[in-house]
Design a protein around this motif. Structure first.
Motif, PDB file in Angstrom:
ATOM      1  N   LEU A   4     -11.263  -7.193  11.532  1.00  0.00           N
ATOM      2  CA  LEU A   4     -10.197  -8.566  11.420  1.00  0.00           C
ATOM      3  C   LEU A   4      -9.131  -8.620  11.306  1.00  0.00           C
ATOM      4  O   LEU A   4      -8.368  -9.459  11.491  1.00  0.00           O
ATOM      5  CB  LEU A   4     -11.439  -9.618  11.314  1.00  0.00           C
ATOM      6  N   LEU A   5      -8.980  -8.631   9.785  1.00  0.00           N
ATOM      7  CA  LEU A   5      -8.082  -8.456   9.335  1.00  0.00           C
ATOM      8  C   LEU A   5      -6.839  -6.737   9.448  1.00  0.00           C
ATOM      9  O   LEU A   5      -6.870  -5.927   9.850  1.00  0.00           O
ATOM     10  CB  LEU A   5      -8.419  -7.975   7.809  1.00  0.00           C
ATOM     11  N   THR A   6      -5.357  -7.488   9.096  1.00  0.00           N
ATOM     12  CA  THR A   6      -4.303  -6.328   9.397  1.00  0.00           C
ATOM     13  C   THR A   6      -4.783  -5.558   8.106  1.00  0.00           C
ATOM     14  O   THR A   6      -5.258  -5.829   7.479  1.00  0.00           O
ATOM     15  CB  THR A   6      -3.276  -7.361   9.631  1.00  0.00           C
ATOM     16  N   GLU A   7      -3.314  -4.854   8.397  1.00  0.00           N
ATOM     17  CA  GLU A   7      -3.550  -4.080   6.977  1.00  0.00           C
ATOM     18  C   GLU A   7      -3.013  -4.548   5.988  1.00  0.00           C
ATOM     19  O   GLU A   7      -3.530  -3.704   4.869  1.00  0.00           O
ATOM     20  CB  GLU A   7      -2.986  -2.516   7.614  1.00  0.00           C
ATOM     21  N   ARG A  11      -5.422  -4.604   2.939  1.00  0.00           N
ATOM     22  CA  ARG A  11      -4.851  -4.087   1.207  1.00  0.00           C
ATOM     23  C   ARG A  11      -5.528  -4.921  -0.709  1.00  0.00           C
ATOM     24  O   ARG A  11      -5.830  -5.109  -0.916  1.00  0.00           O
ATOM     25  CB  ARG A  11      -3.722  -3.589   0.691  1.00  0.00           C
ATOM     26  N   LEU A  12      -4.903  -6.425   0.424  1.00  0.00           N
ATOM     27  CA  LEU A  12      -4.873  -7.205  -0.468  1.00  0.00           C
ATOM     28  C   LEU A  12      -6.418  -7.390  -0.807  1.00  0.00           C
ATOM     29  O   LEU A  12      -6.769  -7.837  -1.947  1.00  0.00           O
ATOM     30  CB  LEU A  12      -3.980  -8.675   0.293  1.00  0.00           C
ATOM     31  N   PHE A  13      -7.536  -7.512   0.312  1.00  0.00           N
ATOM     32  CA  PHE A  13      -8.864  -7.776   0.180  1.00  0.00           C
ATOM     33  C   PHE A  13      -9.148  -6.664  -0.577  1.00  0.00           C
ATOM     34  O   PHE A  13      -9.841  -7.279  -1.287  1.00  0.00           O
ATOM     35  CB  PHE A  13      -9.224  -8.124   1.374  1.00  0.00           C
TER      36      PHE A  13
END
Length: 110
Positions: A4-7, A11-13
């Motif tokens: 679900l998340l972008t790249e 990275r932030l996650f």
């Protein structure tokens, strides 16, 4: 989170997860859990001790309202009934058991 998340969000996650994993080594989880449980128990105890119990007031009434005649007895009984009524009205707003026992004011009067 991988689908679900972008790249950039991935990275932030990952950075946040690594930071949280590193921070758990600094403060033990048992300490945080103990602090939380202490906070919850103290809140519960404060609520419990703030519930007025009519027993002490009844003892004060019976020892200070004198008279062995009918007038003194009626006065003591009336004051104690008002005390019980106020306790029921307060506990109706707090306890579901009391609210089920006295759902309306007609039930309180009976």
């Amino acid at each position: 989170h991988r689908q679900l998340l972008t790249e950039d969000q991935k990275r932030l996650f990952t950075k946040v997860a690594q930071y949280c994993n590193h921070s758990t080594d600094l403060i033990p989880i048992s300490f945080v859990l103990g602090f939380y449980v202490t906070l919850i128990v103290n809140r519960w105890w404060a609520q419990y001790t703030s519930i007025p119990l009519p027993d002490q007031l009844m003892c004060v009434i019976s020892s200070n309202v004198h008279g062995k005649d009918e007038r003194g007895r009626i006065l003591r009984r009336t004051l104690i009934r008002y005390t019980n009524l106020s306790a029921v009205l307060i506990l109706r707003s707090v306890s579901t058991r009391v609210l089920k026992r006295f759902p309306t004011m007609d039930h309180v009067v009976e």
